[in-house]
Design an enzyme around this catalytic site. Structure first.
Site, mmCIF file in Angstrom:
data_model
loop_
_atom_site.group_PDB
_atom_site.id
_atom_site.type_symbol
_atom_site.label_atom_id
_atom_site.label_comp_id
_atom_site.label_asym_id
_atom_site.label_seq_id
_atom_site.Cartn_x
_atom_site.Cartn_y
_atom_site.Cartn_z
ATOM 1 C CB CYS A 144 -0.990 -0.037 1.159
ATOM 2 S SG CYS A 144 -2.408 1.080 0.876
ATOM 3 C CG HIS A 236 -4.779 -3.181 2.340
ATOM 4 N ND1 HIS A 236 -3.638 -2.984 3.077
ATOM 5 C CD2 HIS A 236 -5.210 -1.953 1.946
ATOM 6 C CE1 HIS A 236 -3.371 -1.679 3.148
ATOM 7 N NE2 HIS A 236 -4.304 -1.047 2.462
ATOM 8 C CD GLU A 238 -2.221 -6.080 4.147
ATOM 9 O OE1 GLU A 238 -2.334 -4.875 4.470
ATOM 10 O OE2 GLU A 238 -2.143 -6.456 2.953
#
Length: 307
Positions: A144, A236, A238
């Protein structure tokens, strides 16, 4: 793990071109095994949540991973207990001073997208981190804002403000199915997006970089930078199942104008429990990254960064 084949077997070249994991017999015979040293430079305010997210992904392979937590030297977080930071984190200045080397480094995002890069309080030190990765890290993964910062530093690719937040679960396209980082990936996938800025395709391509994953709606997602042994991801994978919900609930409680995250809740109803539709691809991506490190990193850590 890779399939071991004789390098002169026709299937070796065929599978290699298709992106299948293959290893020549002679390579396998001389390959030693040791734990991989992975650093996490955690720039997020909720340190523990972020640690859990990335540790879950990089710890899901059969390989031994030695995770080291790193922070910016002078910046002090307000959202994580001081004793946690003191116990588990080391400042980058200390890591650099000792000359430590890492097989991999993850640089997380940070909630400072609205700031020009030079206005970030720790930008000068972060520039030192980027330079340090070229001599002390075998492969770096910028996530990011961390990825935006790296691609800006190395290639002058700018970030651009969006008129409204890109927020939700967005469908993306696999542009490079033969890439070793995308082994096992579907032709398209859903990835959580949460940002106020974007990077543009034409500017990334003008820098000579390859876009691996893209979205018609929110633009480039995953970019490979071989010259700097780096990957940049602007979204994202994660995130936990409830991370977008936490962000939405936080903004609603604070009275901050925010849209319901798109394609996240069933029927876009925030009263419903969100479904995780990206977990398998998240494990694939980080597992592939770890495997690529394992296949190519020097056995002797001292040789990292020496070509």
């Amino acid at each position: 793990m890779p399939i071991k084949l004789p390098s002169d077997l026709p299937a070796y070249d065929v599978l290699s071109r298709e992106g299948v994991m293959v290893m020549a017999e002679e390579q396998a015979a001389r390959q030693d095994i040791r734990p991989l040293r992975i650093g996490l430079l955690n720039l997020m305010p909720k340190k523990i949540q972020t640690e859990n997210q990335f540790a879950r992904l990089i710890g899901a392979t059969p390989l031994q991973i030695e995770l080291s937590l790193i922070r910016m030297s002078e910046h002090r977080t307000k959202n994580t207990a001081a004793d946690h930071m003191e116990t588990f984190y080391r400042p980058f200045s200390e890591v650099a001073e000792t000359g430590e080397k890492f097989d991999g480094l993850i640089i997380t995002g940070a909630p400072i997208e609205h700031l020009p890069f030079p206005d970030v309080t720790y930008w000068k030190e972060l520039e030192q981190v980027f330079d340090w990765t070229q001599t002390n890290v075998h492969s770096t993964f910028g996530v990011c804002w961390g990825g935006m910062a790296m691609i800006n530093y190395f290639h002058k690719v700018p970030k651009h403000d969006l008129p409204h937040k890109a927020f939700g679960c967005v469908r993306h396209q696999n542009l490079m199915p033969a890439s070793p980082y995308l082994r096992g990936f579907s032709d398209d996938m859903v990835i959580p997006v949460s940002r106020w800025t974007e990077l543009r395709r034409e500017e990334i391509e003008a820098a000579g970089l390859t876009i691996l994953i893209d979205s018609y709606d929110t633009g480039p997602c995953l970019v490979e930078d071989p010259a700097h042994r780096a990957l940049y991801i602007f979204n994202h994978f994660e995130y936990d199942s409830g991370t977008l919900k936490e962000e939405y609930d936080r903004d609603v409680a604070a009275g901050t104008p925010i849209n319901v995250p798109a394609n996240y809740y069933p029927d876009d109803d925030p009263n419903m429990t969100p479904l995780n539709r990206w977990r398998s691809h998240a494990h694939l991506l980080y597992g592939n990254w770890i495997n690529e490190i394992y296949q190519s990193t020097p056995f002797d850590l001292a040789h990292i960064g020496q070509g």
